[in-house]
Scaffold this motif. Sequence first.
Motif, PDB file in Angstrom:
ATOM      1  N   ARG A 143     -33.284 -46.648 -23.823  1.00 19.65           N
ATOM      2  CA  ARG A 143     -34.277 -47.288 -24.697  1.00 19.65           C
ATOM      3  C   ARG A 143     -34.619 -48.697 -24.221  1.00 19.65           C
ATOM      4  O   ARG A 143     -35.767 -49.099 -24.169  1.00 19.65           O
ATOM      5  CB  ARG A 143     -33.678 -47.351 -26.112  1.00 19.65           C
ATOM      6  CG  ARG A 143     -34.619 -47.865 -27.175  1.00 19.65           C
ATOM      7  CD  ARG A 143     -33.866 -47.953 -28.483  1.00 19.65           C
ATOM      8  NE  ARG A 143     -33.422 -46.631 -28.891  1.00 19.65           N
ATOM      9  CZ  ARG A 143     -34.165 -45.787 -29.581  1.00 19.65           C
ATOM     10  NH1 ARG A 143     -35.364 -46.132 -29.961  1.00 19.65           N
ATOM     11  NH2 ARG A 143     -33.718 -44.602 -29.904  1.00 19.65           N
ATOM     12  N   ASN A 144     -33.585 -49.447 -23.811  1.00 17.60           N
ATOM     13  CA  ASN A 144     -33.773 -50.822 -23.387  1.00 17.60           C
ATOM     14  C   ASN A 144     -34.680 -50.914 -22.153  1.00 17.60           C
ATOM     15  O   ASN A 144     -35.571 -51.760 -22.070  1.00 17.60           O
ATOM     16  CB  ASN A 144     -32.382 -51.395 -23.068  1.00 17.60           C
ATOM     17  CG  ASN A 144     -32.355 -52.869 -23.319  1.00 17.60           C
ATOM     18  OD1 ASN A 144     -33.295 -53.402 -23.933  1.00 17.60           O
ATOM     19  ND2 ASN A 144     -31.323 -53.526 -22.838  1.00 17.60           N
ATOM     20  N   PHE A 145     -34.443 -50.004 -21.205  1.00 16.27           N
ATOM     21  CA  PHE A 145     -35.241 -49.990 -19.974  1.00 16.27           C
ATOM     22  C   PHE A 145     -36.725 -49.814 -20.308  1.00 16.27           C
ATOM     23  O   PHE A 145     -37.585 -50.544 -19.817  1.00 16.27           O
ATOM     24  CB  PHE A 145     -34.770 -48.860 -19.047  1.00 16.27           C
ATOM     25  CG  PHE A 145     -35.618 -48.711 -17.812  1.00 16.27           C
ATOM     26  CD1 PHE A 145     -35.343 -49.453 -16.670  1.00 16.27           C
ATOM     27  CD2 PHE A 145     -36.714 -47.850 -17.791  1.00 16.27           C
ATOM     28  CE1 PHE A 145     -36.144 -49.333 -15.534  1.00 16.27           C
ATOM     29  CE2 PHE A 145     -37.522 -47.726 -16.664  1.00 16.27           C
ATOM     30  CZ  PHE A 145     -37.228 -48.474 -15.530  1.00 16.27           C
ATOM     31  N   TRP A 146     -37.013 -48.841 -21.179  1.00 17.92           N
ATOM     32  CA  TRP A 146     -38.427 -48.563 -21.470  1.00 17.92           C
ATOM     33  C   TRP A 146     -39.028 -49.648 -22.355  1.00 17.92           C
ATOM     34  O   TRP A 146     -40.217 -49.961 -22.247  1.00 17.92           O
ATOM     35  CB  TRP A 146     -38.591 -47.161 -22.083  1.00 17.92           C
ATOM     36  CG  TRP A 146     -38.295 -46.122 -21.048  1.00 17.92           C
ATOM     37  CD1 TRP A 146     -37.189 -45.325 -20.978  1.00 17.92           C
ATOM     38  CD2 TRP A 146     -39.070 -45.834 -19.878  1.00 17.92           C
ATOM     39  NE1 TRP A 146     -37.232 -44.543 -19.843  1.00 17.92           N
ATOM     40  CE2 TRP A 146     -38.383 -44.836 -19.145  1.00 17.92           C
ATOM     41  CE3 TRP A 146     -40.274 -46.309 -19.359  1.00 17.92           C
ATOM     42  CZ2 TRP A 146     -38.854 -44.307 -17.944  1.00 17.92           C
ATOM     43  CZ3 TRP A 146     -40.750 -45.784 -18.163  1.00 17.92           C
ATOM     44  CH2 TRP A 146     -40.041 -44.797 -17.472  1.00 17.92           C
ATOM     45  N   TYR A 147     -38.195 -50.256 -23.203  1.00 13.76           N
ATOM     46  CA  TYR A 147     -38.676 -51.361 -24.030  1.00 13.76           C
ATOM     47  C   TYR A 147     -39.152 -52.501 -23.114  1.00 13.76           C
ATOM     48  O   TYR A 147     -40.202 -53.096 -23.306  1.00 13.76           O
ATOM     49  CB  TYR A 147     -37.542 -51.813 -24.961  1.00 13.76           C
ATOM     50  CG  TYR A 147     -37.937 -52.921 -25.887  1.00 13.76           C
ATOM     51  CD1 TYR A 147     -38.759 -52.665 -26.987  1.00 13.76           C
ATOM     52  CD2 TYR A 147     -37.509 -54.226 -25.650  1.00 13.76           C
ATOM     53  CE1 TYR A 147     -39.143 -53.693 -27.834  1.00 13.76           C
ATOM     54  CE2 TYR A 147     -37.888 -55.257 -26.491  1.00 13.76           C
ATOM     55  CZ  TYR A 147     -38.706 -54.987 -27.578  1.00 13.76           C
ATOM     56  OH  TYR A 147     -39.086 -56.005 -28.402  1.00 13.76           O
ATOM     57  N   SER A 170     -42.519 -42.287 -23.727  1.00 12.45           N
ATOM     58  CA  SER A 170     -41.469 -42.481 -22.720  1.00 12.45           C
ATOM     59  C   SER A 170     -40.454 -41.341 -22.803  1.00 12.45           C
ATOM     60  O   SER A 170     -40.421 -40.600 -23.789  1.00 12.45           O
ATOM     61  CB  SER A 170     -40.763 -43.810 -22.959  1.00 12.45           C
ATOM     62  OG  SER A 170     -39.875 -43.661 -24.046  1.00 12.45           O
ATOM     63  N   PRO A 171     -39.596 -41.208 -21.791  1.00 15.93           N
ATOM     64  CA  PRO A 171     -38.562 -40.173 -21.825  1.00 15.93           C
ATOM     65  C   PRO A 171     -37.672 -40.259 -23.065  1.00 15.93           C
ATOM     66  O   PRO A 171     -37.205 -39.240 -23.568  1.00 15.93           O
ATOM     67  CB  PRO A 171     -37.753 -40.449 -20.555  1.00 15.93           C
ATOM     68  CG  PRO A 171     -38.735 -41.066 -19.619  1.00 15.93           C
ATOM     69  CD  PRO A 171     -39.614 -41.915 -20.487  1.00 15.93           C
ATOM     70  N   VAL A 172     -37.461 -41.487 -23.560  1.00 16.87           N
ATOM     71  CA  VAL A 172     -36.586 -41.642 -24.734  1.00 16.87           C
ATOM     72  C   VAL A 172     -37.216 -40.934 -25.939  1.00 16.87           C
ATOM     73  O   VAL A 172     -36.539 -40.243 -26.707  1.00 16.87           O
ATOM     74  CB  VAL A 172     -36.331 -43.140 -25.023  1.00 16.87           C
ATOM     75  CG1 VAL A 172     -35.605 -43.330 -26.342  1.00 16.87           C
ATOM     76  CG2 VAL A 172     -35.531 -43.754 -23.885  1.00 16.87           C
ATOM     77  N   PHE A 173     -38.533 -41.067 -26.071  1.00 20.27           N
ATOM     78  CA  PHE A 173     -39.202 -40.389 -27.185  1.00 20.27           C
ATOM     79  C   PHE A 173     -39.122 -38.867 -27.007  1.00 20.27           C
ATOM     80  O   PHE A 173     -38.870 -38.123 -27.961  1.00 20.27           O
ATOM     81  CB  PHE A 173     -40.674 -40.830 -27.288  1.00 20.27           C
ATOM     82  CG  PHE A 173     -41.412 -40.073 -28.354  1.00 20.27           C
ATOM     83  CD1 PHE A 173     -41.263 -40.426 -29.691  1.00 20.27           C
ATOM     84  CD2 PHE A 173     -42.201 -38.976 -28.037  1.00 20.27           C
ATOM     85  CE1 PHE A 173     -41.909 -39.698 -30.691  1.00 20.27           C
ATOM     86  CE2 PHE A 173     -42.844 -38.246 -29.027  1.00 20.27           C
ATOM     87  CZ  PHE A 173     -42.697 -38.612 -30.364  1.00 20.27           C
ATOM     88  N   LEU A 174     -39.328 -38.393 -25.773  1.00 16.17           N
ATOM     89  CA  LEU A 174     -39.287 -36.935 -25.543  1.00 16.17           C
ATOM     90  C   LEU A 174     -37.920 -36.381 -25.942  1.00 16.17           C
ATOM     91  O   LEU A 174     -37.805 -35.314 -26.545  1.00 16.17           O
ATOM     92  CB  LEU A 174     -39.587 -36.605 -24.073  1.00 16.17           C
ATOM     93  CG  LEU A 174     -41.009 -36.932 -23.591  1.00 16.17           C
ATOM     94  CD1 LEU A 174     -41.173 -36.597 -22.114  1.00 16.17           C
ATOM     95  CD2 LEU A 174     -42.064 -36.184 -24.398  1.00 16.17           C
ATOM     96  N   ARG A 186     -31.987 -32.683 -23.458  1.00 23.04           N
ATOM     97  CA  ARG A 186     -31.148 -33.680 -22.781  1.00 23.04           C
ATOM     98  C   ARG A 186     -31.995 -34.523 -21.824  1.00 23.04           C
ATOM     99  O   ARG A 186     -32.797 -33.992 -21.056  1.00 23.04           O
ATOM    100  CB  ARG A 186     -30.040 -32.965 -21.997  1.00 23.04           C
ATOM    101  CG  ARG A 186     -29.111 -33.928 -21.313  1.00 23.04           C
ATOM    102  CD  ARG A 186     -27.736 -33.365 -21.047  1.00 23.04           C
ATOM    103  NE  ARG A 186     -27.709 -32.059 -20.456  1.00 23.04           N
ATOM    104  CZ  ARG A 186     -27.015 -31.751 -19.352  1.00 23.04           C
ATOM    105  NH1 ARG A 186     -26.327 -32.667 -18.723  1.00 23.04           N
ATOM    106  NH2 ARG A 186     -26.989 -30.528 -18.900  1.00 23.04           N
ATOM    107  N   ASN A 187     -31.817 -35.834 -21.885  1.00 14.46           N
ATOM    108  CA  ASN A 187     -32.530 -36.778 -21.012  1.00 14.46           C
ATOM    109  C   ASN A 187     -34.049 -36.624 -21.075  1.00 14.46           C
ATOM    110  O   ASN A 187     -34.748 -36.930 -20.112  1.00 14.46           O
ATOM    111  CB  ASN A 187     -32.091 -36.618 -19.547  1.00 14.46           C
ATOM    112  CG  ASN A 187     -30.655 -37.038 -19.346  1.00 14.46           C
ATOM    113  OD1 ASN A 187     -30.013 -37.487 -20.287  1.00 14.46           O
ATOM    114  ND2 ASN A 187     -30.144 -36.899 -18.146  1.00 14.46           N
ATOM    115  N   GLY A 188     -34.549 -36.102 -22.180  1.00 10.19           N
ATOM    116  CA  GLY A 188     -36.002 -35.921 -22.302  1.00 10.19           C
ATOM    117  C   GLY A 188     -36.543 -34.989 -21.236  1.00 10.19           C
ATOM    118  O   GLY A 188     -37.706 -35.100 -20.816  1.00 10.19           O
TER     119      GLY A 188
END
Length: 488
Positions: free
Chosen positions: A376-380, A412-416, A423-425
């Motif tokens: 989450r932090n990376f995509w934020y 982002s992958p986190v949302f997926l 797993r891992n979006g």
Amino acid sequence: MVASKKDIYDVIIIGGGVGGLTCGCFLAKAGKKVLIIEKNPKIGGYCNSFKQNGFTFDFGIRALSHSKEDSYLYKIIKEDLNLNIELIKTEITDCIITPDYKINFYSDINRTIDELISIFPKESKNINLLFDLINNINKNSILASFYQEFKNRTFKYLLDKYFKNEKLKFILTIPIGNLGLSSFEVSAISSIMLYHGYLFKGGHYIKGGMQTLVNALLTNFKKHGGKILLSNKVYRIEFIKNNIKKIFSNNRDFFYAKEVVCNCDPSFVISNLISKNILNKKYFLEFKKLKPSTSAFILYLGLKDTIRKNIDNCCGLWYYFNYKFDDFYFNLSRNKINFNNINHLLFAFPSFHDKNLAPKNCESIMMILWSPYKNRNFWYKNAKHFKETLINKAKNLIPNLSSIIQVEKITSPVFLNQYTLSRNGSVRGWEALPSQLRVSKLLEEILKKRIFFVGQWSTHYAPGGLFTAIFSAKKIANIILTKTKEKK
Ligand SMILES: Cc1cc2nc3c(=O)[nH]c(=O)nc-3n(C[C@H](O)[C@H](O)[C@H](O)COP(=O)(O)OP(=O)(O)OC[C@H]3O[C@@H](n4cnc5c(N)ncnc54)[C@H](O)[C@@H]3O)c2cc1C
């Protein structure tokens, strides 16, 4: 809710994605008492659309595979289930732009062969041979011998066997980018299956957007008496006596079922829903080594002008800035991405297929960048840079892009991951490595056939996609129907 006799279902399906819904349709149609439990307030999983300021965007799906009239997916949705949906045919499935060439992959395989031979005449004999193989791979005898020869091989190995010209090999590898691996890692079998199913037997869009498919499945399911429970996450499956399963969902409800079908990620089922001591230990260790496929960063743009002058109507346009395919994908499967080194773009143009998906004289675009999950932090921190990088690079194709953007949104992958619990979006289930072919067998063994799996994770040869979800759903419904007939 107090459980009573009336709460015993013939089948409970966990997850209302395309796989779960399709399986539910076949079972309900055959007279089974079926309940689908879906954690989201909306059905469909990845096969979803959303609206913003008059634009309709799909979550991520660009096109159907195996959707031509003589193909499996067409037969299931139009003939078996008679779904009320309109398939829109696209002549060009993928368009490829490189520093030297613009090449179309037509859904007509002969046109594609002619186009490739006109550019690479010295390779004409083997272009014909390879495309003959792709065209016929669905025939059992051809698949069996191809499987024997190539089951441990990569797509690069196969291309090196057929061709000498490096630029031709590069061009033929580009659509395989959908599988998210470098050419020297991706399975030759999965790659040829992707070519066959998507590029030549597929290439259809659904009028009204991808959500129309799941809406039609839901209507069919309900018409046959199927029940659905939304906003309910299943958190436990218990195996009780006489093969009955007890399913607990987060609204403190529980239900009994004779059979359970999981439409969700098997890793989630095995880690969270069932007791470890029912697993077959030998296969569990093997299962833990499996790798999920890549995820995606998606940019949706609503444009206040039309962009059709220079772009052909296609399901996907790959724009490459150089001839390096493998660097990006090699890093990707090692969880690395650097937005300064993005060397290609993948576009889809939903409103080209169906103009009602955008307001008058407007267009919708989706740009997909296959991405690692990160966190989450990376995509934020980085999503904005990724978005700006994609828009800047896209100006090579649409020079006035910045000035015509009316709506923009990212996923982002986190949302997926949050949305589907994949797993891992992961966008397509298991990674298409030669060592991960036939995962479906492993899934059967690990749970000793006590629960069934449908959907993108239950794949046999090629990872995920709507076709796998729908095909596996019909197959499992048939297995359950045969099993219950035998019991009587
Ligand atoms: C960016 C992107 C692009 C893609 N492009 C294409 C394409 O062009 N063509 C193509 O064919 N495919 C494409 N795919 C892949 C395709 O979307 C998926 O493979 C397919 O939709 C998966 O369907 P499914 O039914 O297997 O699973 P999902 O869609 O993942 O559905 C699973 C459902 O189970 C629910 N669930 C999970 N756990 C629980 C629980 N514990 N309790 C209750 N419910 C639960 C989830 O909420 C979800 O609704 C793409 C995917 C993405 C993300």
